[in-house]
Design a protein around this motif. Structure first.
Motif, PDB file in Angstrom:
ATOM      1  N   ALA A 144     -38.149   2.104 -18.538  1.00  0.00           N
ATOM      2  CA  ALA A 144     -38.468   2.057 -17.108  1.00  0.00           C
ATOM      3  C   ALA A 144     -38.840   0.636 -16.673  1.00  0.00           C
ATOM      4  CB  ALA A 144     -39.603   3.027 -16.791  1.00  0.00           C
ATOM      5  N   LEU A 145     -39.602  -0.064 -17.517  1.00  0.00           N
ATOM      6  CA  LEU A 145     -39.945  -1.443 -17.186  1.00  0.00           C
ATOM      7  C   LEU A 145     -38.707  -2.338 -17.200  1.00  0.00           C
ATOM      8  CD1 LEU A 145     -43.308  -1.997 -19.089  1.00  0.00           C
ATOM      9  CD2 LEU A 145     -42.930  -1.940 -16.625  1.00  0.00           C
ATOM     10  N   GLY A 146     -37.796  -2.091 -18.116  1.00  0.00           N
ATOM     11  CA  GLY A 146     -36.563  -2.874 -18.165  1.00  0.00           C
ATOM     12  C   GLY A 146     -35.696  -2.635 -16.937  1.00  0.00           C
ATOM     13  N   VAL A 147     -35.594  -1.384 -16.511  1.00  0.00           N
ATOM     14  CA  VAL A 147     -34.810  -1.059 -15.315  1.00  0.00           C
ATOM     15  C   VAL A 147     -35.465  -1.669 -14.077  1.00  0.00           C
ATOM     16  CG1 VAL A 147     -34.085   0.844 -13.823  1.00  0.00           C
ATOM     17  CG2 VAL A 147     -33.763   1.007 -16.284  1.00  0.00           C
ATOM     18  N   ALA A 148     -36.782  -1.598 -14.003  1.00  0.00           N
ATOM     19  CA  ALA A 148     -37.483  -2.186 -12.855  1.00  0.00           C
ATOM     20  C   ALA A 148     -37.293  -3.695 -12.829  1.00  0.00           C
ATOM     21  CB  ALA A 148     -38.964  -1.832 -12.909  1.00  0.00           C
ATOM     22  N   GLY A 149     -37.360  -4.338 -13.981  1.00  0.00           N
ATOM     23  CA  GLY A 149     -37.133  -5.786 -14.037  1.00  0.00           C
ATOM     24  C   GLY A 149     -35.714  -6.160 -13.654  1.00  0.00           C
ATOM     25  N   ALA A 150     -34.751  -5.361 -14.072  1.00  0.00           N
ATOM     26  CA  ALA A 150     -33.359  -5.617 -13.702  1.00  0.00           C
ATOM     27  C   ALA A 150     -33.159  -5.452 -12.204  1.00  0.00           C
ATOM     28  CB  ALA A 150     -32.431  -4.689 -14.474  1.00  0.00           C
ATOM     29  N   CYS A 151     -33.793  -4.452 -11.623  1.00  0.00           N
ATOM     30  CA  CYS A 151     -33.686  -4.255 -10.165  1.00  0.00           C
ATOM     31  C   CYS A 151     -34.284  -5.430  -9.404  1.00  0.00           C
ATOM     32  CB  CYS A 151     -34.373  -2.958  -9.751  1.00  0.00           C
ATOM     33  SG  CYS A 151     -33.431  -1.493 -10.172  1.00  0.00           S
ATOM     34  N   VAL A 152     -35.412  -5.921  -9.863  1.00  0.00           N
ATOM     35  CA  VAL A 152     -36.043  -7.067  -9.207  1.00  0.00           C
ATOM     36  C   VAL A 152     -35.148  -8.289  -9.306  1.00  0.00           C
ATOM     37  CG1 VAL A 152     -37.960  -8.699  -9.392  1.00  0.00           C
ATOM     38  CG2 VAL A 152     -38.404  -6.255  -9.413  1.00  0.00           C
ATOM     39  N   ALA A 153     -34.603  -8.530 -10.490  1.00  0.00           N
ATOM     40  CA  ALA A 153     -33.776  -9.724 -10.689  1.00  0.00           C
ATOM     41  C   ALA A 153     -32.448  -9.627  -9.959  1.00  0.00           C
ATOM     42  CB  ALA A 153     -33.540  -9.940 -12.171  1.00  0.00           C
ATOM     43  N   CYS A 154     -31.895  -8.428  -9.885  1.00  0.00           N
ATOM     44  CA  CYS A 154     -30.540  -8.281  -9.348  1.00  0.00           C
ATOM     45  C   CYS A 154     -30.527  -8.060  -7.840  1.00  0.00           C
ATOM     46  CB  CYS A 154     -29.861  -7.119 -10.059  1.00  0.00           C
ATOM     47  SG  CYS A 154     -28.091  -7.101  -9.881  1.00  0.00           S
ATOM     48  N   CYS A 155     -31.484  -7.336  -7.318  1.00  0.00           N
ATOM     49  CA  CYS A 155     -31.434  -6.956  -5.898  1.00  0.00           C
ATOM     50  C   CYS A 155     -32.480  -7.651  -5.033  1.00  0.00           C
ATOM     51  CB  CYS A 155     -31.612  -5.443  -5.769  1.00  0.00           C
ATOM     52  SG  CYS A 155     -30.333  -4.510  -6.597  1.00  0.00           S
ATOM     53  N   THR A 156     -33.709  -7.613  -5.459  1.00  0.00           N
ATOM     54  CA  THR A 156     -34.792  -8.088  -4.602  1.00  0.00           C
ATOM     55  C   THR A 156     -34.734  -9.590  -4.369  1.00  0.00           C
ATOM     56  OG1 THR A 156     -36.122  -6.292  -5.475  1.00  0.00           O
ATOM     57  CG2 THR A 156     -37.282  -8.009  -4.289  1.00  0.00           C
ATOM     58  N   ILE A 157     -34.509 -10.343  -5.407  1.00  0.00           N
ATOM     59  CA  ILE A 157     -34.515 -11.799  -5.267  1.00  0.00           C
ATOM     60  C   ILE A 157     -33.384 -12.289  -4.362  1.00  0.00           C
ATOM     61  CG2 ILE A 157     -34.297 -13.978  -6.528  1.00  0.00           C
ATOM     62  CD1 ILE A 157     -35.896 -12.620  -8.793  1.00  0.00           C
ATOM     63  N   PRO A 158     -32.121 -11.845  -4.551  1.00  0.00           N
ATOM     64  CA  PRO A 158     -31.080 -12.296  -3.620  1.00  0.00           C
ATOM     65  C   PRO A 158     -31.305 -11.840  -2.179  1.00  0.00           C
ATOM     66  CG  PRO A 158     -30.069 -11.475  -5.614  1.00  0.00           C
ATOM     67  CD  PRO A 158     -31.532 -11.141  -5.692  1.00  0.00           C
ATOM     68  N   LEU A 159     -31.949 -10.704  -1.990  1.00  0.00           N
ATOM     69  CA  LEU A 159     -32.237 -10.254  -0.627  1.00  0.00           C
ATOM     70  C   LEU A 159     -33.413 -11.014  -0.021  1.00  0.00           C
ATOM     71  CD1 LEU A 159     -31.787  -6.406  -1.002  1.00  0.00           C
ATOM     72  CD2 LEU A 159     -30.259  -8.004   0.134  1.00  0.00           C
ATOM     73  N   ALA A 160     -34.318 -11.496  -0.845  1.00  0.00           N
ATOM     74  CA  ALA A 160     -35.491 -12.198  -0.334  1.00  0.00           C
ATOM     75  C   ALA A 160     -35.192 -13.649   0.026  1.00  0.00           C
ATOM     76  CB  ALA A 160     -36.614 -12.152  -1.362  1.00  0.00           C
ATOM     77  N   VAL A 161     -34.181 -14.247  -0.587  1.00  0.00           N
ATOM     78  CA  VAL A 161     -33.873 -15.653  -0.324  1.00  0.00           C
ATOM     79  C   VAL A 161     -33.525 -15.891   1.150  1.00  0.00           C
ATOM     80  CG1 VAL A 161     -32.242 -17.500  -0.866  1.00  0.00           C
ATOM     81  CG2 VAL A 161     -33.311 -16.220  -2.689  1.00  0.00           C
ATOM     82  N   PRO A 162     -32.652 -15.080   1.793  1.00  0.00           N
ATOM     83  CA  PRO A 162     -32.410 -15.297   3.229  1.00  0.00           C
ATOM     84  C   PRO A 162     -33.649 -15.076   4.089  1.00  0.00           C
ATOM     85  CG  PRO A 162     -30.671 -13.943   2.309  1.00  0.00           C
ATOM     86  CD  PRO A 162     -31.721 -14.082   1.252  1.00  0.00           C
ATOM     87  N   LEU A 163     -34.503 -14.154   3.670  1.00  0.00           N
ATOM     88  CA  LEU A 163     -35.739 -13.941   4.432  1.00  0.00           C
ATOM     89  C   LEU A 163     -36.637 -15.165   4.375  1.00  0.00           C
ATOM     90  CD1 LEU A 163     -36.569 -10.258   3.451  1.00  0.00           C
ATOM     91  CD2 LEU A 163     -35.667 -11.085   5.614  1.00  0.00           C
ATOM     92  N   PHE A 164     -36.754 -15.764   3.193  1.00  0.00           N
ATOM     93  CA  PHE A 164     -37.553 -16.982   3.075  1.00  0.00           C
ATOM     94  C   PHE A 164     -36.929 -18.129   3.849  1.00  0.00           C
ATOM     95  CE2 PHE A 164     -39.177 -15.213  -1.150  1.00  0.00           C
ATOM     96  CZ  PHE A 164     -40.330 -14.730  -0.568  1.00  0.00           C
TER      97      PHE A 164
END
Length: 102
Positions: free
Chosen positions: A8-28
């Motif tokens: 579960a921690l590995g899947v959560a880390g993969a989701c953060v690295a794959c989805c959240t970071i690229p979506l957060a860059v335009p917001l920043f």
């Protein structure tokens, strides 16, 4: 730790690295642009009317450059193909050439 918890921690880390970071860059980036714009308007005492005019001019320049880019790209693509652009065909009963875009 148990294997399901590590999974579960590995899947959560993969989701953060794959989805959240690229979506957060335009917001920043947008937040930084908004901060820079508000700082420039306060520092140089630009009125709201001038700020709106600058935004409209920036959007017009963006649209113009996008259309120029699209036209140049279309010309490059049509340079090698025979099906692009317009073609003239002679109709046997028309007695002349009729040119129309394809």
């Amino acid at each position: 730790m148990k294997k399901p918890a590590l999974t579960a921690l590995g899947v959560a880390g993969a989701c953060v690295a794959c989805c959240t970071i690229p979506l957060a860059v335009p917001l920043f980036g947008g937040a930084a642009a908004l901060g820079l714009t508000s700082w420039l308007s306060v520092a140089s005492r630009i009125g709201v009317e001038m700020l709106i005019l600058m935004v409209i001019a920036s959007l017009a320049a963006l649209v113009w450059s996008a259309t120029v880019w699209a036209r140049r790209r279309r010309v490059k693509a049509c340079g090698t193909e025979t099906s692009c652009g317009s073609a003239c065909a002679v109709a046997p009963d028309a007695g002349g050439a009729s040119c129309a875009p394809r």
